[in-house]
Design an enzyme around this catalytic site. Structure first.
Site, PDB file in Angstrom:
ATOM      1  N   ASN A 192      36.136  35.754  34.223  1.00 49.90           N
ATOM      2  CA  ASN A 192      34.691  35.228  34.323  1.00 49.90           C
ATOM      3  C   ASN A 192      34.790  34.092  35.351  1.00 49.90           C
ATOM      4  OD1 ASN A 192      32.123  34.007  34.217  1.00 49.90           O
ATOM      5  ND2 ASN A 192      32.667  33.173  32.115  1.00 49.90           N
ATOM      6  N   TRP A 193      34.407  34.566  36.685  1.00 50.60           N
ATOM      7  CA  TRP A 193      34.256  33.577  37.491  1.00 50.60           C
ATOM      8  C   TRP A 193      33.336  32.638  37.658  1.00 50.60           C
ATOM      9  CZ3 TRP A 193      35.306  37.452  42.889  1.00 50.60           C
ATOM     10  CH2 TRP A 193      36.455  38.023  42.492  1.00 50.60           C
ATOM     11  N   LYS A 194      32.515  32.766  36.800  1.00 53.15           N
ATOM     12  CA  LYS A 194      31.288  31.713  36.759  1.00 53.15           C
ATOM     13  C   LYS A 194      30.567  31.634  38.297  1.00 53.15           C
ATOM     14  CE  LYS A 194      33.684  29.661  32.909  1.00 53.15           C
ATOM     15  NZ  LYS A 194      33.835  28.707  32.143  1.00 53.15           N
TER      16      LYS A 194
ATOM     17  N   HIS B  39      27.856  34.076  26.730  1.00 53.35           N
ATOM     18  CA  HIS B  39      28.727  33.104  26.925  1.00 53.35           C
ATOM     19  C   HIS B  39      28.153  31.666  26.504  1.00 53.35           C
ATOM     20  CE1 HIS B  39      31.244  30.405  29.004  1.00 53.35           C
ATOM     21  NE2 HIS B  39      32.049  31.473  29.083  1.00 53.35           N
TER      22      HIS B  39
ATOM     23  N   GLU C 272      27.989  29.021  27.559  1.00 56.41           N
ATOM     24  CA  GLU C 272      27.414  28.273  28.664  1.00 56.41           C
ATOM     25  C   GLU C 272      25.960  28.803  28.869  1.00 56.41           C
ATOM     26  OE1 GLU C 272      30.232  28.730  31.778  1.00 56.41           O
ATOM     27  OE2 GLU C 272      31.761  27.319  30.858  1.00 56.41           O
TER      28      GLU C 272
ATOM     29  N   GLU D 289      35.694  32.757  21.707  1.00 55.19           N
ATOM     30  CA  GLU D 289      35.686  31.395  22.514  1.00 55.19           C
ATOM     31  C   GLU D 289      35.378  30.441  22.003  1.00 55.19           C
ATOM     32  OE1 GLU D 289      35.835  32.935  27.128  1.00 55.19           O
ATOM     33  OE2 GLU D 289      33.953  32.678  26.599  1.00 55.19           O
TER      34      GLU D 289
ATOM     35  N   GLY E  86      37.453  25.453  29.451  1.00 56.07           N
ATOM     36  CA  GLY E  86      37.649  24.732  30.595  1.00 56.07           C
ATOM     37  C   GLY E  86      37.982  23.407  30.362  1.00 56.07           C
TER      38      GLY E  86
ATOM     39  N   SER F 276      40.713  28.235  28.020  1.00 56.70           N
ATOM     40  CA  SER F 276      41.984  27.517  28.667  1.00 56.70           C
ATOM     41  C   SER F 276      43.040  28.507  28.423  1.00 56.70           C
ATOM     42  CB  SER F 276      42.186  26.316  27.786  1.00 56.70           C
ATOM     43  OG  SER F 276      41.030  25.236  28.353  1.00 56.70           O
TER      44      SER F 276
ATOM     45  N   GLY G 137      38.723  32.161  32.348  1.00 56.50           N
ATOM     46  CA  GLY G 137      37.829  31.428  33.085  1.00 56.50           C
ATOM     47  C   GLY G 137      38.599  30.825  34.384  1.00 56.50           C
ATOM     48  N   GLY G 138      39.070  29.759  34.277  1.00 54.50           N
ATOM     49  CA  GLY G 138      39.600  28.996  35.573  1.00 54.50           C
ATOM     50  C   GLY G 138      40.796  29.810  36.064  1.00 54.50           C
TER      51      GLY G 138
HETATM   52  C1  PEP Z   1      35.332  31.150  29.825  1.00 52.15           C
HETATM   53  O1  PEP Z   1      34.350  30.547  30.409  1.00 52.15           O
HETATM   54  O2  PEP Z   1      35.141  32.271  29.451  1.00 52.15           O
HETATM   55  C2  PEP Z   1      36.421  30.706  29.605  1.00 52.15           C
HETATM   56  C3  PEP Z   1      37.367  31.258  29.045  1.00 52.15           C
HETATM   57  O3  PEP Z   1      36.790  29.615  30.756  1.00 52.15           O
HETATM   58  P1  PEP Z   1      38.308  28.844  30.674  1.00 52.15           P
HETATM   59  O4  PEP Z   1      39.651  29.898  30.616  1.00 52.15           O
HETATM   60  O5  PEP Z   1      38.438  28.128  32.120  1.00 52.15           O
HETATM   61  O6  PEP Z   1      38.501  27.946  29.419  1.00 52.15           O
END
Ligand code: PEP
Length: 261
Positions: free
Chosen positions: A12-14, A102, A104, A174, A180, A219, A240-241
């Site tokens: 997920n590049w956001k 998601h 967010e 999640e 994050g 994470s 994500g990251g």
């Molecule tokens: C996400 O936003 O779906 C996610 C898992 O982010 P991160 O890996 O950065 O925690």
């Protein structure tokens, strides 16, 4: 990880990276790094770059060893007066997957359980694989409500699907407090959630429940991914990251392949 279900790792590049050139080069590097690995790999760029990124990698593919394209959300309706939105017909022209619900979007865009339900059903109708994201906030976890939140969000997300089998449904657990923050859940927590998710899905459709890929997200990095993939009901990760670095993302895919045995 259960050997009967192919692993799936989605990035997920956001709202990253900073330019279309960087997005294209990231996608091409990911495509090359995951080529031939026996897992389903997906990158989910910002909507505005879906077409460009899809073209750059030669069109996405859901085949293991190839790279697929996912959107980060979609509208439920095919067309209409929905300013700023993107129709599932439009997304399905260039993508194979879509992340829905998601945290967010739930937090920042008031996406409700009911809206997620409508979008999941619409995605399936439009041949997009829905990655339905669910998980509890930190305050809900402290209050001992993790299982309650998972159950509520999951039952809602599947409430408009006529059947699980054949839908392609993917569920991502999640925990919001892990996204994050660098504070990932434990493998044990992820397995407890994944087992609960699979048993709720099995109530209406045991065969369908066995097909569903359940991902852990929050994470997840090359340093901790193996812990999640060692669990029997965790079939991959939503990242994500770490998905913004092609080598890290590919390493997570490689760990998923190794865990499947
Ligand atoms: C996400 O936003 O779906 C996610 C898992 O982010 P991160 O890996 O950065 O925690």
């Amino acid at each position: 990880m259960n050997p009967s279900r192919p692993p799936l790792v989605a990035g997920n590049w956001k709202m990253h990276p900073a330019s279309v050139e960087l997005a294209v080069s990231l996608a091409v590097n990911v495509r090359d790094a995951v080529a031939g690995l026996a897992a389903r790999s997906v990158v989910c760029p910002p909507t505005i770059w879906l077409s460009t990124v899809a073209a750059a990698i030669g069109g996405g593919s859901t085949e293991p060893g190839r790279l697929a394209i996912g959107a980060q959300t979609v509208h439920a309706e095919e067309a209409g007066p929905y300013t700023g939105e993107t129709s599932p017909l439009m997304v399905a022209e260039v993508a194979q997957y879509v992340i829905l619900g998601h945290s967010e979007r739930r937090q920042n865009d008031n996406e409700t359980d009911a809206a997620v339900a409508t979008k999941v059903a619409s995605a399936v109708v439009h041949r997009l694989v829905p990655i339905a994201a669910i998980g509890e906030r930190a305050d809900e976890r402290r209050a001992g409500l993790t299982a309650t939140v998972i159950e509520r969000q999951l039952r809602a997300a599947i409430s408009r699907l006529p059947r699980i089998a054949g839908s392609g449904l993917v569920v991502a657990y999640e925990p919001v407090w892990a996204i994050g923050t660098g504070d990932a859940a434990s493998g044990e927590d992820a397995q407890a959630a994944a087992a609960q998710i699979r048993s709720i899905l099995a109530e209406s459709d045991p065969g369908g429940a066995a097909e569903v890929a359940i991902l852990y997200g929050g994470s997840c990095t090359p340093d901790n991914a193996a812990e999640f993939f060692a669990e029997p009901d965790v079939d991959g990760a939503l990242v994500g990251g770490a998905s913004l670095d092609a080598a890290s993302f590919a390493q997570i895919v490689q760990l998923a392949v190794e865990a499947r045995g």
